[in-house]
Design a protein around this motif. Structure first.
Motif, PDB file in Angstrom:
ATOM      1  N   MET A 278      34.964 -35.660 -60.115  1.00 22.98           N
ATOM      2  CA  MET A 278      36.049 -35.184 -60.837  1.00 22.98           C
ATOM      3  C   MET A 278      37.318 -34.890 -60.133  1.00 22.98           C
ATOM      4  SD  MET A 278      35.976 -32.186 -63.943  1.00 22.98           S
ATOM      5  CE  MET A 278      35.530 -33.458 -65.310  1.00 22.98           C
ATOM      6  N   TYR A 279      38.276 -35.253 -60.433  1.00 22.39           N
ATOM      7  CA  TYR A 279      39.752 -35.017 -59.983  1.00 22.39           C
ATOM      8  C   TYR A 279      40.656 -34.238 -60.780  1.00 22.39           C
ATOM      9  CZ  TYR A 279      38.140 -38.534 -56.754  1.00 22.39           C
ATOM     10  OH  TYR A 279      37.269 -39.217 -55.754  1.00 22.39           O
ATOM     11  N   PHE A 280      41.194 -33.149 -60.077  1.00 19.57           N
ATOM     12  CA  PHE A 280      42.085 -32.281 -60.825  1.00 19.57           C
ATOM     13  C   PHE A 280      43.564 -32.411 -60.171  1.00 19.57           C
ATOM     14  CE2 PHE A 280      39.245 -30.210 -63.592  1.00 19.57           C
ATOM     15  CZ  PHE A 280      37.994 -29.998 -62.874  1.00 19.57           C
ATOM     16  N   CYS A 281      44.447 -32.440 -61.116  1.00 22.57           N
ATOM     17  CA  CYS A 281      45.880 -32.470 -60.691  1.00 22.57           C
ATOM     18  C   CYS A 281      46.280 -30.833 -61.021  1.00 22.57           C
ATOM     19  CB  CYS A 281      46.767 -33.199 -61.581  1.00 22.57           C
ATOM     20  SG  CYS A 281      48.541 -33.192 -61.243  1.00 22.57           S
ATOM     21  N   ALA A 282      47.139 -30.377 -60.164  1.00 18.74           N
ATOM     22  CA  ALA A 282      47.489 -28.964 -59.962  1.00 18.74           C
ATOM     23  C   ALA A 282      48.983 -28.723 -59.754  1.00 18.74           C
ATOM     24  CB  ALA A 282      46.615 -27.917 -59.395  1.00 18.74           C
ATOM     25  N   MET A 283      49.626 -27.859 -60.407  1.00 15.13           N
ATOM     26  CA  MET A 283      51.067 -27.553 -59.936  1.00 15.13           C
ATOM     27  C   MET A 283      51.111 -26.007 -59.554  1.00 15.13           C
ATOM     28  SD  MET A 283      54.360 -27.896 -62.233  1.00 15.13           S
ATOM     29  CE  MET A 283      53.749 -27.055 -63.595  1.00 15.13           C
ATOM     30  N   ARG A 284      51.898 -25.975 -58.638  1.00 15.64           N
ATOM     31  CA  ARG A 284      52.361 -24.440 -58.299  1.00 15.64           C
ATOM     32  C   ARG A 284      53.786 -24.177 -58.481  1.00 15.64           C
ATOM     33  NH1 ARG A 284      50.514 -23.122 -52.633  1.00 15.64           N
ATOM     34  NH2 ARG A 284      52.730 -24.251 -52.124  1.00 15.64           N
TER      35      ARG A 284
ATOM     36  N   TRP B 213      46.282 -32.359 -55.607  1.00 14.44           N
ATOM     37  CA  TRP B 213      45.214 -33.125 -56.136  1.00 14.44           C
ATOM     38  C   TRP B 213      43.957 -32.434 -55.597  1.00 14.44           C
ATOM     39  CZ3 TRP B 213      44.305 -36.349 -60.392  1.00 14.44           C
ATOM     40  CH2 TRP B 213      45.522 -36.807 -60.807  1.00 14.44           C
ATOM     41  N   TYR B 214      42.823 -32.080 -56.266  1.00 10.30           N
ATOM     42  CA  TYR B 214      41.706 -31.628 -55.829  1.00 10.30           C
ATOM     43  C   TYR B 214      40.663 -32.694 -56.266  1.00 10.30           C
ATOM     44  CZ  TYR B 214      43.611 -27.226 -54.233  1.00 10.30           C
ATOM     45  OH  TYR B 214      44.632 -26.148 -53.863  1.00 10.30           O
ATOM     46  N   LYS B 215      39.556 -32.710 -55.587  1.00 13.11           N
ATOM     47  CA  LYS B 215      38.350 -33.529 -55.884  1.00 13.11           C
ATOM     48  C   LYS B 215      37.160 -32.501 -55.867  1.00 13.11           C
ATOM     49  CE  LYS B 215      35.238 -37.084 -53.760  1.00 13.11           C
ATOM     50  NZ  LYS B 215      35.019 -37.821 -52.295  1.00 13.11           N
ATOM     51  N   GLN B 216      36.380 -32.786 -56.875  1.00  7.93           N
ATOM     52  CA  GLN B 216      35.248 -31.921 -57.218  1.00  7.93           C
ATOM     53  C   GLN B 216      34.025 -32.865 -57.109  1.00  7.93           C
ATOM     54  OE1 GLN B 216      34.930 -29.495 -60.815  1.00  7.93           O
ATOM     55  NE2 GLN B 216      33.973 -27.653 -59.551  1.00  7.93           N
ATOM     56  N   PRO B 217      32.962 -33.055 -56.321  1.00  8.79           N
ATOM     57  CA  PRO B 217      32.005 -33.902 -56.667  1.00  8.79           C
ATOM     58  C   PRO B 217      30.899 -33.118 -57.368  1.00  8.79           C
ATOM     59  CG  PRO B 217      32.218 -32.881 -53.992  1.00  8.79           C
ATOM     60  CD  PRO B 217      33.529 -32.507 -55.075  1.00  8.79           C
ATOM     61  N   SER B 218      29.795 -33.786 -57.520  1.00  9.66           N
ATOM     62  CA  SER B 218      28.862 -33.141 -58.468  1.00  9.66           C
ATOM     63  C   SER B 218      28.152 -31.794 -57.683  1.00  9.66           C
ATOM     64  CB  SER B 218      27.760 -33.963 -58.459  1.00  9.66           C
ATOM     65  OG  SER B 218      27.100 -34.390 -57.261  1.00  9.66           O
ATOM     66  N   SER B 219      28.482 -31.613 -56.330  1.00  9.89           N
ATOM     67  CA  SER B 219      27.861 -30.342 -55.684  1.00  9.89           C
ATOM     68  C   SER B 219      28.827 -29.369 -55.978  1.00  9.89           C
ATOM     69  CB  SER B 219      28.032 -30.662 -54.051  1.00  9.89           C
ATOM     70  OG  SER B 219      29.163 -30.866 -53.730  1.00  9.89           O
ATOM     71  N   GLY B 220      29.917 -29.367 -56.692  1.00  4.77           N
ATOM     72  CA  GLY B 220      30.844 -28.315 -57.292  1.00  4.77           C
ATOM     73  C   GLY B 220      31.937 -27.701 -56.305  1.00  4.77           C
ATOM     74  N   GLU B 221      32.243 -27.977 -55.061  1.00  3.52           N
ATOM     75  CA  GLU B 221      33.038 -27.389 -54.394  1.00  3.52           C
ATOM     76  C   GLU B 221      34.385 -28.293 -54.700  1.00  3.52           C
ATOM     77  OE1 GLU B 221      30.916 -29.409 -53.055  1.00  3.52           O
ATOM     78  OE2 GLU B 221      31.448 -30.266 -51.288  1.00  3.52           O
TER      79      GLU B 221
END
Lengths: 113, 115
Positions: free
Chosen positions: A89-95, A36-44
């Motif tokens: 914004m929160y992204f789920c990702a899989m490797r 899981w990744y978090k993307q705040p409004s700043s973009g990172e």
């Protein structure tokens, strides 16, 4: 076929409450990792938490925990005691075996005071 | 420890022009990845370097995109000539290895707008 599905485009949560972000995945690999990744409004993109497919315990990192249900192929993120700074914004990702990440569409969380 | 850095943060160019994006990975990370998020779509993998070698470039959209990683350090992604559909946010990520637990750490992204 979509490998990662996040069905909630946006969610509102009251400050200090918990929120669960849904993530389901599709893979035929036995060994894989979920992120899981978090993307705040700043973009990172900020890494939050990792769950390996062979991990027996659900991952936890501070206020973040991952509700991993392997048979259902779900890896929901739980944020406890929400803070205003959790709005992002929160992204789920899989490797899978090939090491590249497959991402879901993301869920926007807005924390209300 | 410095994180992944990307330059520029924003780029606005006209169709047909050339743009070069740069990524500096975390020091000591052999693995470097490029991803792209086009408006309204998911973040998609572009390519993966291990040191200076391209391990996987299956996500590169076409031959207008050229990625290099000089000496296994920083990487550049050149788009030449740029088209309107290339607009989006380009992310770079790095990881120390390729193990199951090797987290990919992302940079802040470069927002590319092609007019």
């Amino acid at each position: 076929a979509q490998k990662i599905t996040q069905t909630q485009p946006g969610m509102f949560v009251q400050e200090k409450e918990a929120v669960t972000l849904d993530c389901t995945y599709d893979t035929s690999d036995q060994s894989y990792g979920l992120f899981w990744y978090k993307q705040p409004s700043s973009g990172e993109m900020i890494f939050l938490i990792y769950q390996g497919s062979y991990d027996e315990q659900n991952a936890t990192e501070g206020r973040y925990s991952l509700n991993f249900q392997k048979a259902r192929k779900s890896a929901n993120l739980v944020i406890s005691a929400s803070q205003l700074g959790d709005s992002a914004m929160y992204f789920c990702a899989m490797r899978e075996y090939d090491y590249k990440l497959s991402f879901g569409a993301g869920t926007t969380v807005t924390v209300r005071a | 420890e410095a994180g992944v850095t990307q330059f520029p943060s924003h780029s606005v160019i006209e169709k047909g022009q050339t743009v070069t994006l740069r990524c500096d990975p975390i020091s000591g990370h052999d693995n470097l990845y490029w991803y792209r998020r086009v408006m309204g779509k998911e973040i998609k993998f572009l390519l993966h370097f291990v040191k200076e070698s391209k391990q996987d470039e299956s996500g590169m959209p076409n031959n207008r995109f050229l990625a290099e990683r000089t000496g296994g350090t920083y990487s550049t992604l050149k788009v030449q000539p740029a088209e309107l559909e290339d607009s989006g946010v380009y992310f770079c990520a790095s990881s120390p290895g390729q193990g199951a637990r090797d987290t990919q750490y992302f940079g802040p992204g470069t927002r590319l707008t092609v007019l």
